[in-house]
Scaffold this motif. Structure first.
Motif, PDB file in Angstrom:
ATOM      1  N   MET A 131       5.920  15.656  -7.341  1.00 43.56           N
ATOM      2  CA  MET A 131       4.562  16.227  -7.297  1.00 43.56           C
ATOM      3  C   MET A 131       3.529  15.126  -7.520  1.00 43.56           C
ATOM      4  N   ILE A 132       2.400  15.288  -6.804  1.00 43.68           N
ATOM      5  CA  ILE A 132       1.331  14.296  -6.914  1.00 43.68           C
ATOM      6  C   ILE A 132       0.183  14.849  -7.750  1.00 43.68           C
ATOM      7  N   PHE A 133      -0.272  14.022  -8.703  1.00 48.38           N
ATOM      8  CA  PHE A 133      -1.354  14.380  -9.623  1.00 48.38           C
ATOM      9  C   PHE A 133      -2.407  13.279  -9.618  1.00 48.38           C
ATOM     10  N   ASP A 188      -5.701   6.650  -6.674  1.00 50.07           N
ATOM     11  CA  ASP A 188      -6.048   7.263  -7.953  1.00 50.07           C
ATOM     12  C   ASP A 188      -5.113   8.410  -8.304  1.00 50.07           C
ATOM     13  N   THR A 189      -4.082   8.591  -7.476  1.00 46.15           N
ATOM     14  CA  THR A 189      -3.097   9.638  -7.753  1.00 46.15           C
ATOM     15  C   THR A 189      -1.751   8.998  -8.068  1.00 46.15           C
ATOM     16  N   VAL A 190      -0.893   9.789  -8.728  1.00 46.74           N
ATOM     17  CA  VAL A 190       0.448   9.300  -9.049  1.00 46.74           C
ATOM     18  C   VAL A 190       1.475  10.360  -8.657  1.00 46.74           C
ATOM     19  N   ALA A 191       2.576   9.904  -8.058  1.00 44.92           N
ATOM     20  CA  ALA A 191       3.664  10.803  -7.680  1.00 44.92           C
ATOM     21  C   ALA A 191       4.690  10.798  -8.811  1.00 44.92           C
ATOM     22  N   VAL A 192       5.164  11.987  -9.203  1.00 45.87           N
ATOM     23  CA  VAL A 192       6.077  12.088 -10.354  1.00 45.87           C
ATOM     24  C   VAL A 192       7.269  12.994 -10.017  1.00 45.87           C
ATOM     25  N   SER A 231       9.406   3.629 -12.250  1.00 47.60           N
ATOM     26  CA  SER A 231       9.099   3.772 -10.820  1.00 47.60           C
ATOM     27  C   SER A 231      10.389   3.499 -10.065  1.00 47.60           C
ATOM     28  N   ALA A 232      10.648   4.296  -9.040  1.00 47.80           N
ATOM     29  CA  ALA A 232      11.918   4.116  -8.324  1.00 47.80           C
ATOM     30  C   ALA A 232      11.778   4.522  -6.863  1.00 47.80           C
ATOM     31  N   PRO A 233      11.409   3.572  -6.010  1.00 43.72           N
ATOM     32  CA  PRO A 233      11.490   3.834  -4.575  1.00 43.72           C
ATOM     33  C   PRO A 233      12.955   3.782  -4.166  1.00 43.72           C
ATOM     34  N   SER A 234      13.256   4.201  -2.962  1.00 43.71           N
ATOM     35  CA  SER A 234      14.634   4.130  -2.504  1.00 43.71           C
ATOM     36  C   SER A 234      15.097   2.670  -2.565  1.00 43.71           C
ATOM     37  N   ALA A 235      16.368   2.468  -2.979  1.00 44.37           N
ATOM     38  CA  ALA A 235      16.868   1.113  -3.242  1.00 44.37           C
ATOM     39  C   ALA A 235      17.439   0.477  -1.977  1.00 44.37           C
ATOM     40  N   VAL A 279      19.139  12.835   1.224  1.00 40.94           N
ATOM     41  CA  VAL A 279      17.782  12.558   1.735  1.00 40.94           C
ATOM     42  C   VAL A 279      16.804  12.613   0.566  1.00 40.94           C
ATOM     43  N   GLU A 280      15.682  11.904   0.728  1.00 39.60           N
ATOM     44  CA  GLU A 280      14.734  11.757  -0.366  1.00 39.60           C
ATOM     45  C   GLU A 280      14.070  13.091  -0.721  1.00 39.60           C
ATOM     46  N   SER A 281      13.417  13.085  -1.903  1.00 40.68           N
ATOM     47  CA  SER A 281      12.809  14.311  -2.449  1.00 40.68           C
ATOM     48  C   SER A 281      11.698  14.870  -1.569  1.00 40.68           C
ATOM     49  N   ILE A 329       2.686  19.909   1.412  1.00 40.53           N
ATOM     50  CA  ILE A 329       3.928  19.126   1.523  1.00 40.53           C
ATOM     51  C   ILE A 329       3.635  17.858   2.335  1.00 40.53           C
ATOM     52  N   LEU A 330       3.919  16.705   1.748  1.00 48.25           N
ATOM     53  CA  LEU A 330       3.680  15.435   2.444  1.00 48.25           C
ATOM     54  C   LEU A 330       4.967  14.847   3.010  1.00 48.25           C
ATOM     55  N   ARG A 331       6.104  15.296   2.472  1.00 52.08           N
ATOM     56  CA  ARG A 331       7.406  14.850   2.989  1.00 52.08           C
ATOM     57  C   ARG A 331       8.405  15.979   2.761  1.00 52.08           C
ATOM     58  N   ASP A 355       0.834  -1.215   0.000  1.00 52.48           N
ATOM     59  CA  ASP A 355       0.000   0.000   0.000  1.00 52.48           C
ATOM     60  C   ASP A 355       0.869   1.265   0.000  1.00 52.48           C
ATOM     61  N   ASN A 356       2.181   1.058  -0.164  1.00 53.59           N
ATOM     62  CA  ASN A 356       3.095   2.207  -0.130  1.00 53.59           C
ATOM     63  C   ASN A 356       3.520   2.531  -1.560  1.00 53.59           C
ATOM     64  N   PRO A 357       2.886   3.553  -2.174  1.00 55.79           N
ATOM     65  CA  PRO A 357       3.056   3.779  -3.618  1.00 55.79           C
ATOM     66  C   PRO A 357       4.461   4.183  -4.044  1.00 55.79           C
ATOM     67  N   LEU A 358       4.731   3.999  -5.333  1.00 55.06           N
ATOM     68  CA  LEU A 358       6.049   4.263  -5.907  1.00 55.06           C
ATOM     69  C   LEU A 358       6.041   5.600  -6.640  1.00 55.06           C
ATOM     70  N   ILE A 359       7.157   6.286  -6.640  1.00 52.27           N
ATOM     71  CA  ILE A 359       7.259   7.543  -7.393  1.00 52.27           C
ATOM     72  C   ILE A 359       7.680   7.213  -8.825  1.00 52.27           C
ATOM     73  N   VAL A 360       6.961   7.784  -9.808  1.00 50.94           N
ATOM     74  CA  VAL A 360       7.308   7.560 -11.207  1.00 50.94           C
ATOM     75  C   VAL A 360       8.324   8.624 -11.622  1.00 50.94           C
ATOM     76  N   ALA A 417       1.003  10.797   2.749  1.00 51.09           N
ATOM     77  CA  ALA A 417       1.891   9.921   1.970  1.00 51.09           C
ATOM     78  C   ALA A 417       1.949   8.604   2.749  1.00 51.09           C
ATOM     79  N   PRO A 418       1.342   7.538   2.199  1.00 53.04           N
ATOM     80  CA  PRO A 418       1.238   6.295   2.974  1.00 53.04           C
ATOM     81  C   PRO A 418       2.569   5.839   3.578  1.00 53.04           C
ATOM     82  N   GLY A 419       3.656   6.068   2.850  1.00 48.68           N
ATOM     83  CA  GLY A 419       4.962   5.600   3.324  1.00 48.68           C
ATOM     84  C   GLY A 419       5.418   6.270   4.605  1.00 48.68           C
ATOM     85  N   MET A 420       4.911   7.464   4.882  1.00 45.82           N
ATOM     86  CA  MET A 420       5.391   8.207   6.041  1.00 45.82           C
ATOM     87  C   MET A 420       4.907   7.595   7.358  1.00 45.82           C
ATOM     88  N   LYS A 421       3.960   6.655   7.273  1.00 42.48           N
ATOM     89  CA  LYS A 421       3.492   6.067   8.525  1.00 42.48           C
ATOM     90  C   LYS A 421       4.413   4.943   9.005  1.00 42.48           C
TER      91      LYS A 421
END
Ligand code: AMP
Ligand code: MG
Length: 349
Positions: free
Chosen positions: A101-103, A118-122, A142-146, A181-183, A195-197, A63-68, A230-234
């Protein structure tokens, strides 16, 4: 699976390596690569199956979405249903760079990539290796932190290897990353944008371009019951294996408090680590003291933080005390990551 590791020189990017990596991505494989923020774990963002592989390799909750990641602003239209004027302004100013940015998402982005949203982070990264690789891989990566989920994000190819060797097809080694640190993530589907992060692009920098920007309350008061947007922040990200406590207050009091704690730890035969700065590192006694950077330039602290957290894991320390870092600018992103690593354990002295 044997993970191929290829070194790439940023000044002279080897096209053959990019083509090899691109081919892996196009057929649905995973390739880790450097970006200016942290290393990313790349996959074809338009391929549901590739997203599944990403979650499996990282051990990341689905449930933790990926940034495109894209390599040019023209690519945005196909994946974002609507692009607000303010987003164009921010893209113009900060892309390529550490801004996500989320759209609202278009049909072609699978729910596997967006964690069911229904949103995508880019984001358009500034790293040239990253952008070449995105193009070679079809344009939408898509590239989450590796890193393995729950461990500190990776800032070198060696860290990626530690976490993901044998689980992904290739690591592109472009040397240590620049920012560390991440974006910054900004939700552009709400007015005013939120701002979510926090990251290297600060609230003040955003507001200078587009006027009022708010900050998700859940990242300011993390003890409350509000779920972060941002689901990942939890999740308790960035966690070192040892218990970490952040100590804030007047610098002399902080040093005295931590030195007391070092003594206490020694009495219990516990190994103690300290996260200090160039200005303070010589003032601690009998501990595993690591210097994150200098207070005169908090960018250096951002760049050193994740490496230090990993080194403490390698050193098998039992407890860690960290000085607090406060400032506008990237200091707020550093503190956000540090507090998450500490499970929000902070003491005021
Ligand atoms: P990472 O890939 O490790 O940098 O983490 C990506 C972060 O972006 C996570 O905290 C996600 O929850 C967040 N994220 C990605 N897509 C969205 C989205 N559509 N809405 C809200 N947050 C998102
Ligand atoms: Mg991450």
């Amino acid at each position: 699976m044997k993970t191929i590791i290829r070194k790439v020189d940023r000044g002279q990017i080897d096209k053959a390596v990019m083509a090899e990596a691109g081919e892996i991505l196009i057929r649905g494989g995973l390739v880790a690569f450097p970006t200016e923020t942290v290393y990313g774990l790349g996959a074809n963002a338009l391929d549901e199956e590739a997203a599944k592989k990403t979650y499996a390799a990282k051990g990341r909750p689905s449930d933790n979405p990926l940034i495109v990641h894209i390599a040019g602003i023209s690519y945005l239209k196909a994946i974002a249903k609507e692009i607000p004027e303010a987003a164009l302004k921010l893209a113009e100013k900060f892309w390529p760079g550490p801004l996500t940015m989320i759209f609202d998402k278009s049909e072609i982005v699978p729910y596997g990539t967006t964690g069911g949203l229904d949103t995508v982070a880019v984001r358009m990264p500034d790293d040239e290796i990253a952008r070449e690789l995105i193009l070679a891989g079809g344009g939408y990566i898509s590239a989450p932190s590796a890193n393995t989920s729950g461990r500190p994000s990776t800032t070198t190819a060696q860290h990626v290897e530690e976490d993901l060797s044998g689980k992904i097809e290739m690591i592109v080694d472009g040397g240590p990353v620049e920012i560390g640190v991440e974006s910054t993530i900004v939700d552009m589907t709400v007015v005013p944008p939120m701002i979510l992060r926090p990251g290297a692009i600060t609230k003040e920098m955003l507001e200078e371009e587009i006027g009022e920007v708010t900050v998700d309350k859940a990242i300011i008061t993390p003890d409350s019951n509000i779920a972060p947007k941002a689901p990942g922040m939890k999740y308790r990200h960035y966690a070192p294996k040892a218990d970490l406590t952040v100590v804030e207050g007047d610098v002399n009091d902080v040093i005295a408090y931590i030195n007391d704690k070092i003594k206490e730890a020694a009495q219990k035969e516990l190994k103690c680590g300290v996260i200090a700065t160039k200005e303070t590192e010589d003032r601690y006694r009998d501990a595993d003291v690591k210097c994150a950077g200098t207070r005169e330039d908090e960018m250096t602290i951002a760049a050193g933080l994740y490496r230090i957290l990993r080194e403490f894991d390698d050193d098998s320390v039992d407890v860690i005390y960290s000085e607090a870092f406060y400032s506008d600018g990237i200091g707020s992103a550093v503190m956000n990551r540090l507090l998450k690593a500490a499970g929000h354990h902070i003491v005021n002295v």
